[in-house]
Enzyme design. Structure first.
Site, PDB file in Angstrom:
ATOM      1  N   GLU A   1       0.867  -1.192   0.000  1.00 57.03           N
ATOM      2  CA  GLU A   1       0.000   0.000   0.000  1.00 57.03           C
ATOM      3  C   GLU A   1       0.892   1.226   0.000  1.00 57.03           C
ATOM      4  O   GLU A   1       2.115   1.109  -0.104  1.00 57.03           O
ATOM      5  CB  GLU A   1      -0.943  -0.028   1.209  1.00 57.03           C
TER       6      GLU A   1
ATOM      7  N   LEU B   1      -3.477  -2.259   5.789  1.00 52.99           N
ATOM      8  CA  LEU B   1      -4.577  -1.761   6.616  1.00 52.99           C
ATOM      9  C   LEU B   1      -5.882  -1.915   5.824  1.00 52.99           C
ATOM     10  O   LEU B   1      -5.918  -1.586   4.633  1.00 52.99           O
ATOM     11  CB  LEU B   1      -4.346  -0.272   6.924  1.00 52.99           C
TER      12      LEU B   1
END
Ligand code: PLP
Length: 285
Positions: free
Chosen positions: A180, A205
Site C-alpha cells: 500500500e 490496513l
C-alpha cells in the site's frame, strides 16, 4: 485559534491537555488510532471508522473506555466545540500509564484523546487536478499492518524519502508486490478497465475508503479484482490512484519517474472520486 481537545472525559484547551511520560502510547507505541473525515460539519463514513477502531483495539487486547454511543457523541461534540466545517478528527487510545514493563498492566487505565484538524479536502486541489508522483520503497513495517497502531516511524521516514526525490508519497512493496502507500491504499486500473487492489490480509490496513470505493465501483459495473500486483504491473497500468479518508481518491501519475497512462488523472479515477464524493456527501451523520 487554540483548539478544544478531548482527554479522558474532559474538554480542555489544547495547551492544557497533558499525558504522563509513562503512558504506554509514548513508551511502547502501545496505542491505536483512527481518523474520521468531517465535511459540512458532519462525520463522513463514520460507521466504518468506528468498526475498524473496535477491531484494532480488540486485536491488541485493549478495551474501549467508552461505549459506542458515547464515542459517537464525543465525535459530534468535538466538531461543534471547534466549529469544524471541513477537516478531520484524530482519535487515539493507548493502554495508558504504567511503570515501564513489557507486560501489559493487569488493570490498564486507557488514555483516550481526540483532536481536530481543519483541512480543505472536498474541492479538487492541485494534487487531484494534476495527479501526484510517487516513488517505491521496500515495506519495512511490522507484519500486522492490519492493526491501525501509532507505530508510524517507517511511514514517516518513507514520506521524507519521497520528498527528497521530489515525490508526494511512496508506494511500499514486499516480495515484489505492492502492499500500500505510506498512509493510503494503492490501486491501479488495467488497460482493459479492471480496478485492482491487494486483498485484505495482515499485510495492509483495511482502508475504510478502499472498502467504500470497491463497493461503489462494483455497483457502477467496474470490474474489481482484489489481488496482489507488482510494481511493473503498476508502472504499465492505465491509471493509478490512492484512497484514504481525507484524500478520498487521488490520482497517481508517476511511479519512480515512469509515467502512468498518459500522465494525467484517468477517467476511472475521476469517476470513482465523483462517485465517492456524491455518495458520502449525501450520507454524512
Ligand atoms: N493504509 C494505510 C497504511 C493508512 O495509514 C491509511 C490511512 O491512514 C489507509 C491505508 C487508508 O485508510 P482509510 O481509507 O480508512 O483512511
Amino acid at each position: 485559534m487554540s483548539r478544544i481537545v478531548y482527554l479522558n472525559g474532559q474538554w480542555l484547551p489544547e495547551a492544557e491537555a497533558k499525558v504522563s511520560i509513562f503512558d504506554r502510547g509514548y513508551v511502547f507505541g502501545d496505542a491505536i488510532y483512527e481518523v474520521t473525515a468531517v465535511a459540512d460539519g458532519k462525520l463522513m463514513d463514520y460507521a466504518g471508522h468506528a468498526a475498524r477502531l473496535m477491531r484494532s483495539i480488540g486485536e491488541i487486547a485493549l478495551e474501549c473506555p467508552v461505549s459506542a454511543d458515547e464515542l459517537l457523541a464525543i465525535h459530534r461534540e468535538i466538531v461543534v466545540r471547534n466549529n469544524l466545517v471541513e477537516g478531520l478528527i484524530y482519535l487515539q487510545i493507548s493502554r495508558g500509564p504504567d511503570d515501564r514493563d513489557f507486560h501489559f498492566p493487569k488493570s490498564p487505565k486507557p488514555t483516550l484523546s481526540l483532536f481536530t484538524q481543519a483541512k480543505k479536502f472536498i474541492a479538487d486541489g492541485p494534487n487531484v487536478v494534476n495527479g501526484i508522483p510517487v516513488i517505491s520503497l521496500p515495506d519495512l513495517r511490522w507484519a500486522r499492518r492490519d492493526i491501525k497502531t501509532v507505530q508510524l516511524l517507517y511511514p514517516s521516514m518513507a514520506k521524507m524519502e519521497a520528498e527528497k526525490h521530489g515525490a508526494a508519497d511512496a508506494w511500499l512493496y514486499e516480495d515484489g508486490f505492492v502492499t500500500e502507500a505510506t498512509s493510503s491504499t494503492a490501486l491501479i486500473v488495467t488497460r482493459d478497465g479492471h480496478l485492482i487492489t491487494r486483498q485484505l490480509s495482515h499485510a495492509i490496513l483495511p482502508g475504510i475508503t478502499r472498502g467504500s470505493i470497491l463497493s461503489l465501483a462494483r455497483d457502477a459495473g467496474i470490474p474489481v479484482e482484489e489481488r496482489p500486483f507488482t510494481l511493473d504491473e503498476a508502472k504499465s497500468a492505465a491509471e493509478a490512484m490512492i484512497t484514504s479518508a481525507t484524500q478520498m481518491v487521488q490520482p497517481v501519475v508517476k511511479i519512480d519517474g515512469d509515467v502512468i497512462g498518459d500522465g494525467k488523472p484517468g477517467p476511472v479515477t475521476k469517476r470513482l472520486r465523483k462517485l465517492y464524493i456524491d455518495y458520502h456527501l449525501s450520507n454524512l451523520i
